[in-house]
Design a protein around this motif. Structure first.
Motif, PDB file in Angstrom:
ATOM      1  N   THR A 617       0.823  -1.216   0.000  1.00 58.69           N
ATOM      2  CA  THR A 617       0.000   0.000   0.000  1.00 58.69           C
ATOM      3  C   THR A 617       0.857   1.265   0.000  1.00 58.69           C
ATOM      4  OG1 THR A 617      -0.157   0.113   2.411  1.00 58.69           O
ATOM      5  CG2 THR A 617      -1.852  -1.168   1.269  1.00 58.69           C
ATOM      6  N   PHE A 618       2.169   1.111   0.077  1.00 64.30           N
ATOM      7  CA  PHE A 618       3.032   2.286  -0.024  1.00 64.30           C
ATOM      8  C   PHE A 618       3.421   2.571  -1.474  1.00 64.30           C
ATOM      9  CE2 PHE A 618       4.943   2.376   4.558  1.00 64.30           C
ATOM     10  CZ  PHE A 618       3.658   2.443   5.066  1.00 64.30           C
ATOM     11  N   THR A 619       3.508   1.536  -2.286  1.00 61.84           N
ATOM     12  CA  THR A 619       3.926   1.752  -3.681  1.00 61.84           C
ATOM     13  C   THR A 619       2.849   1.335  -4.693  1.00 61.84           C
ATOM     14  OG1 THR A 619       4.875  -0.465  -3.895  1.00 61.84           O
ATOM     15  CG2 THR A 619       6.343   1.275  -3.087  1.00 61.84           C
ATOM     16  N   GLY A 620       1.808   0.671  -4.235  1.00 64.88           N
ATOM     17  CA  GLY A 620       0.752   0.245  -5.152  1.00 64.88           C
ATOM     18  C   GLY A 620       1.085  -0.995  -5.959  1.00 64.88           C
ATOM     19  N   MET A 621       2.211  -1.626  -5.650  1.00 70.38           N
ATOM     20  CA  MET A 621       2.603  -2.836  -6.387  1.00 70.38           C
ATOM     21  C   MET A 621       1.830  -4.045  -5.846  1.00 70.38           C
ATOM     22  SD  MET A 621       5.465  -2.346  -8.360  1.00 70.38           S
ATOM     23  CE  MET A 621       6.687  -1.075  -8.568  1.00 70.38           C
TER      24      MET A 621
ATOM     25  N   ASP B 259       1.869  12.691  -9.130  1.00 72.66           N
ATOM     26  CA  ASP B 259       0.992  12.257  -8.036  1.00 72.66           C
ATOM     27  C   ASP B 259       1.410  10.885  -7.513  1.00 72.66           C
ATOM     28  OD1 ASP B 259      -0.271  14.606  -8.454  1.00 72.66           O
ATOM     29  OD2 ASP B 259      -2.030  13.758  -9.452  1.00 72.66           O
ATOM     30  N   TYR B 260       1.761  10.024  -8.457  1.00 67.04           N
ATOM     31  CA  TYR B 260       2.204   8.700  -8.029  1.00 67.04           C
ATOM     32  C   TYR B 260       3.488   8.796  -7.218  1.00 67.04           C
ATOM     33  CZ  TYR B 260       4.042   4.012  -7.952  1.00 67.04           C
ATOM     34  OH  TYR B 260       4.556   2.818  -7.528  1.00 67.04           O
ATOM     35  N   LYS B 261       4.435   9.577  -7.715  1.00 71.37           N
ATOM     36  CA  LYS B 261       5.729   9.664  -7.045  1.00 71.37           C
ATOM     37  C   LYS B 261       5.607  10.272  -5.654  1.00 71.37           C
ATOM     38  CE  LYS B 261       8.502   9.718 -11.249  1.00 71.37           C
ATOM     39  NZ  LYS B 261       9.410  10.462 -12.134  1.00 71.37           N
ATOM     40  N   VAL B 262       4.730  11.254  -5.522  1.00 75.49           N
ATOM     41  CA  VAL B 262       4.506  11.868  -4.213  1.00 75.49           C
ATOM     42  C   VAL B 262       4.038  10.790  -3.238  1.00 75.49           C
ATOM     43  CG1 VAL B 262       2.943  13.389  -2.931  1.00 75.49           C
ATOM     44  CG2 VAL B 262       4.038  14.207  -5.027  1.00 75.49           C
ATOM     45  N   PHE B 263       3.091   9.974  -3.694  1.00 79.30           N
ATOM     46  CA  PHE B 263       2.525   8.953  -2.808  1.00 79.30           C
ATOM     47  C   PHE B 263       3.524   7.834  -2.515  1.00 79.30           C
ATOM     48  CE2 PHE B 263       0.078   5.254  -1.616  1.00 79.30           C
ATOM     49  CZ  PHE B 263      -0.876   5.774  -0.751  1.00 79.30           C
ATOM     50  N   ALA B 264       4.242   7.410  -3.564  1.00 76.81           N
ATOM     51  CA  ALA B 264       5.038   6.186  -3.445  1.00 76.81           C
ATOM     52  C   ALA B 264       6.412   6.417  -2.828  1.00 76.81           C
ATOM     53  CB  ALA B 264       5.177   5.519  -4.811  1.00 76.81           C
ATOM     54  N   SER B 265       6.799   7.674  -2.588  1.00 77.80           N
ATOM     55  CA  SER B 265       8.135   7.921  -2.009  1.00 77.80           C
ATOM     56  C   SER B 265       8.311   7.163  -0.701  1.00 77.80           C
ATOM     57  CB  SER B 265       8.359   9.385  -1.665  1.00 77.80           C
ATOM     58  OG  SER B 265       7.688  10.211  -2.474  1.00 77.80           O
ATOM     59  N   ARG B 266       7.234   7.107   0.068  1.00 79.87           N
ATOM     60  CA  ARG B 266       7.288   6.445   1.364  1.00 79.87           C
ATOM     61  C   ARG B 266       7.838   5.006   1.235  1.00 79.87           C
ATOM     62  NH1 ARG B 266       1.636   6.125   4.512  1.00 79.87           N
ATOM     63  NH2 ARG B 266       1.046   5.592   2.407  1.00 79.87           N
ATOM     64  N   GLY B 267       7.298   4.286   0.258  1.00 82.83           N
ATOM     65  CA  GLY B 267       7.710   2.894   0.090  1.00 82.83           C
ATOM     66  C   GLY B 267       9.171   2.765  -0.284  1.00 82.83           C
TER      67      GLY B 267
END
Lengths: 757, 279
Positions: A617-621, B259-267
């Protein structure tokens, strides 16, 4: 059984492994030239002027065919039958161009490199027109003049049954959006055409799903007698529905007729992705009504299908979605409305399953949302509504035969540890913030042939050679998944001789029988049964001949293991070789039979698929952790090939669920590269367990039913269902890419923050 | 098109003298050949340096690690010195394309191609890589940032070649994690390179380079400042991720998947910190 149900390599496995197999792209004919196509660079407009002078001067260039010097006869790429009622708007080369990738002309040259270089030298002058890249834009009236017949086509508005008047019903309303996907066959599109000006015969070599269909279309376009058009099916590196509509064949034919020499046309990956066709984007709005006990009471569904730039099969495709709503579940009422809408994008066409997967993605999502609304288990709600042996498809009241969907669901639930895993996942998700797991189940159902909606029949001929082997003549179209071997196995089983003593080839309109093509999962069920019945007739023929030669009555003769002998006179014993020889020498004929079969059944075939996924849920993968496919197949013919086809189908359907879509930029330019179009690759391909329920009971060969399309039908729905289970979400916008999932989660987080505030 | 194929170190200057503005160097050809086939590049000459033995070598030179510009991703990934002392470079090299690509693609090509998504670039910044460059008249050295100019652009003359990449000694723990569109064979959408020096449980110093969010790798100084003197607990790492998210929100255009990169940085930030532990 000696062969049926066991596993054998496909007929050309060694040739393929050693590089000796000849695909159309490998062919070299004497004096052969090469063609490269000039494509429209604008989404909509007219070609005002073409200047080919620099191209014609380029070394090695022989000629240029284009929209101003080639037949303007209009056709429909989907046509495969004589006098087929379709809307004809496409030309070999189009001066009214309707998408980026529309064909304007082609350079014919001594080498492919020269042809491709020269294409770049053609100057095109356009008059640009307004364009539309999605169905909603078209519905506004932006491109009403795109075809003389308009841009929006009503396909079907049908009501089946009546809605029960009950109280306390639960209705779920959902929206489903399917993106445009491509078949991505390993072999790109290829055609070789050869025109003999002295005999007037045109020969077309192409990997395709119906040689007779091409013959018909090419004969019509070029106004040729059908006997002068010969189509030969070549070794095929995958089709998945991508090689059953005619895109390269008319171009190669036009080029060959023009220069009176053989011409080879090979599309590269980008051209195959953009300028052939893909699976249509679809927009469903649907409403499902359930009783409190989970019984499905009514389905209301409205479909907008994006046909792309030319109609092709789209009207039929949009109608067929409606037909697929009745193959798995029984319910009293359905209203289905569909329209096909033209846009200035890649043409839409057939895809593995021919609307079964598309209908299933919509249908199964509603079943999941129904189960959620009713607080029911997703497997239970399906079991509650599934069709059983003895039920009939309400459209035409066709019995679905020995349909084992119920058993497939129950077996899968047990072997997938559904109930135990549900608990484990609940615990896992409670403990994990980042990774969420979910389970999905989907039921997919499909058909076995055209009966009764379209003409279906098949013919097989068998001849005996003097060495005792049998030469079979049948119009096959092997996609690379083992059709030839399956037919060889069925013939050997039915004749009682070793497999290597049965030989057979594929479709060639000059020699092999008329056939409606490899469509609708009919090959094993219809053609396979024809092989079986022909073999029986062949054995009768052997007895008749031995009777004539030996004087024993037919009723006293036994056919067994390459021998025909007298039941009471075992000393009267003929090898098959001797029969062939003595028939020629004494009876003056060849041992030969021809058998025609017309199917009068079309049982249902089902697959219950189960997926377990983990979403980051952090990267959507999304990762698929486990997958089980349980199929009601009647009887597997070539067992490992059935398993492998199913495994391949799962990778394909999971790709559609999570990654695959062809993006069209706002300029109308599509992205035609595997750099942008992601498939599930071998690193992420999950192990797929396959179980087959085999209890025969069909009119197919040895009780067999289809597998090639039904195994793809439930996949996307199962994976999407698992993602939605993991995230407690209700997304049905395919594909659920990391971007889509993150956008959804971001939205949810914002909502929660607002709630807290 | 002419092919310039020096066989020895001494032959290189002669080849360089023949190069024009339209000439190109070729390493593994994993980008250039595709561009040429698509008609996007039509060089008058290509120069291949891979026959020069010294330019294939990875070797220790006093305190430096010297990597020949023609060393492939596979060679870099498998080199014992790289694995021991520059593990983030191993991470980056091991995650480039497919095995077939890694067997051909070179470090010199990755720099020369200067893609904003170039996998090795943030790591070369992380380790303060110095490039050894040869022109027709001699050899010079320059830091990676002096040479990298922007997407597809280098501050090099058309007749200058990157010979070697020199890495100074590295201290602390380092890691690199890339986030693509799928797990493998994917183009970087965010690449995070980290170097941490600890003082007991506290961060003495951190360096953080982020790839694929700008025309060149971005140094996230705000995060470096923030973590100094703090522990590496989950909340602090999430705060670093938030700093990256904010940076992307401000600096990346929407059409580059902002938008994706903003969200996915955490991961990807969490994964990069996790990888520092090498467990």
């Amino acid at each position: 059984m000696r062969y049926v149900g066991k596993s054998y390599p496909i007929h050309d496995a060694c040739q393929k492994a050693s590089g000796r197999a000849v695909y159309a792209g490998d062919m070299e004919l004497k004096g052969m030239l090469h063609a490269a196509v000039l494509f429209s660079s604008i989404p909509h407009g007219f070609v005002k002027k073409l200047d080919c002078s620099r191209a014609l001067e380029y070394p090695g260039v022989v000629d240029v065919v284009h929209c101003f010097n080639t037949t303007e006869r209009e056709y429909n790429r989907y046509q495969s039958q004589f006098n087929q009622a379709l809307i004809y708007t496409e030309r070999v080369f189009n001066s009214h161009v309707r998408f980026v990738g529309d064909r304007i002309g082609a350079v014919i040259a001594e080498t492919e490199e020269a042809a491709r270089e020269a294409v770049r030298l053609i100057q095109v002058e356009y008059e640009e027109l307004p364009y539309s890249l999605d169905v909603f834009e078209t519905l506004k009236g932006t491109i009403d003049n795109v075809h003389p017949s308009g841009a929006v086509f009503e396909c079907t508005d049908m009501v089946t049954g009546t809605m029960p008047e009950e109280e306390d019903l639960v209705t779920v309303d959902t929206v489903t959006d399917l993106s445009r996907i491509n078949h991505i066959c390993m072999e790109t599109h290829v055609c070789v055409a050869d025109y003999d000006q002295y005999s007037g015969e045109l020969t077309i070599y192409s990997p395709n799903q119906t040689v007779y269909g091409i013959r018909t279309l090419i004969g019509d376009i070029f106004q040729m007698d059908y006997s002068k058009v010969r189509v030969i099916k070549t070794t095929m590196g995958g089709s998945f529905g991508g090689k059953q509509e005619w895109v390269l064949e008319p171009v190669a034919a036009a080029a060959a007729i023009r220069v009176k020499r053989p011409v080879k046309l090979v599309y590269n990956r980008s051209e195959s992705m953009i300028s052939t066709y893909g699976r249509s984007p679809m927009h469903f709005q649907s409403s499902f009504t359930f009783g409190r006990d989970g019984s499905l009471k009514g389905v209301d569904c409205d479909l907008l299908l994006d046909a792309g730039a030319y109609l092709g099969n789209s009207i039929n495709y949009a109608r067929t979605v409606g037909h697929k709503l009745f193959r798995g579940y029984k319910y009293p009422y359905c209203h289905f409305h569909s329209r096909a809408v033209i846009t200035n994008t890649i043409v839409s066409g057939a895809f593995r399953g021919w609307t079964s997967p598309e209908a299933t993605i919509m249908f199964e999502h509603n079943m999941n949302m129904g189960a959620r609304a009713l607080n029911m288990d997703p497997v239970d709600i399906r079991l509650k509504n599934v069709m059983h042996p003895g039920d009939a498809d309400p459209l035409g009241n066709i019995p679905i035969g020995n349909f084992r969907a119920d058993e497939a669901l129950r077996q899968g639930r047990e072997h997938f540890f559904w109930d135990r895993r549900k608990e484990e996942i609940r615990e896992f998700n409670k403990k994990n913030r980042r990774y969420k797991r979910g389970l999905g189940v989907a039921l997919g159902a499909h058909v076995n042939g055209f009966y009764p909606s379209k003409t279906d029949y098949a013919r097989v001929d068998m001849r005996l050679t003097e060495t005792g082997s049998v030469q079979m003549n049948i119009t096959l179209h092997d996609h690379g998944c083992g059709t030839v071997t399956a037919m060889q196995m069925i013939a050997a089983e039915a004749l009682g001789i070793p497999m290597e003593q049965v030989s057979l080839g594929e479709g060639d309109t000059k020699y092999t029988p008329l056939d409606v093509g490899c469509f609708s999962s009919r090959t094993t069920y219809v053609q396979g049964q024809t092989v079986c019945l022909c073999a029986e007739k062949f054995k009768d023929r052997l007895k008749e001949d031995v009777s004539a030669l030996s004087g024993l009555p037919v009723s006293e003769l036994v056919v067994e293991n390459n021998l025909v002998y007298g039941k009471y006179h075992p000393e009267v014993c003929y090898t098959w070789s001797r029969i062939a020889d003595e028939c020629q020498q004494k009876l003056k004929h060849e041992v030969f039979v021809s058998y025609e079969y017309v199917p009068d059944t079309n049982p249902g075939v089902a697959g219950a698929h189960f997926a377990m996924v983990e979403v980051d849920t952090f990267t959507g993968m999304t990762k698929i952790l486990d997958y089980l496919a349980v199929h009601d197949i009647g009887q597997a013919i070539n067992r490992e090939m059935c398993v492998a086809q199913t495994q391949g189908a799962v990778i394909m359907g999971a790709g559609a669920a999570l990654l695959e879509h062809v993006v069209t930029k706002v300029s109308g330019r599509p992205m035609g590269s595997l750099k942008d179009y992601h498939l599930i690759n071998c690193f992420e391909a999950q192990d797929v367990r396959v179980e087959l329920i085999e209890d025969g009971g069909t009119e197919g060969p040895y009780g067999a039913k289809s597998i090639g399309e039904v195994c793809h039908t439930p996949v996307t729905a199962a994976v999407v269902g698992a993602v939605n289970d993991a995230l407690k979400s209700d997304m049905n916008q395919i594909p659920l890419t990391p971007d889509v999932i993150c956008a959804y989660l971001d939205e949810q987080e914002k909502k929660e923050r607002e709630k807290e505030a | 098109m002419e092919s310039l194929l020096p066989k020895t170190y001494e032959e290189i200057p002669g080849c360089l003298r023949q190069m024009t503005e339209k000439s190109r160097f070729i390493g593994g050809g994993t980008d250039l050949i595709i561009k040429m086939r698509m008609g996007l590049a039509a060089p008058d000459a290509i120069c291949y340096l891979g026959y020069v033995r010294e330019l294939k070598e990875i070797r220790r030179e006093e305190e430096w690690l010297s990597i020949g510009s023609c060393a492939t991703m596979t060679e870099i990934e498998q080199d014992p010195e790289v694995r021991e002392h520059y593990p983030a470079l191993m991470d980056a090299a091991a995650d480039v394309g497919s095995l077939q690509i890694r067997n051909n693609g070179t470090i010199g090509g990755n720099i020369g191609n200067a893609s904003p998504a170039g996998d090795l670039l943030p790591v070369l910044y992380l380790y303060d890589a110095v490039l050894e460059i040869m022109g027709p008249d001699g050899v010079r050295r320059a830091g990676i940032d002096e040479i990298l100019a922007g997407p597809g652009r280098l501050n090099l003359a058309c007749n200058e070649a990157i010979l070697r990449i020199l890495l100074p000694p590295s201290t602390g723990y380092t890691s690199f994690v890339k986030l693509g569109s799928r797990k493998k064979v994917t183009i970087s959408r965010i690449g995070v390179a980290l170097r941490i020096e600890m003082d007991g449980d506290y961060v003495k110093e951190m360096k953080m380079m982020v790839g694929a969010i700008g025309i060149k790798p971005v140094r996230l100084e705000k995060a470096e400042e923030f973590i100094k003197g703090r522990t590496l607990n989950e909340q602090n790492i999430l705060d670093i991720a938030a700093i990256l998210s904010d940076y992307i929100r401000e600096h990346v255009a929407k059409e580059f998947d902002r938008d994706y990169k903003v969200f996915a940085s955490r991961g990807v930030v969490m994964d990069a910190f996790h990888r520092l532990r090498r467990d």
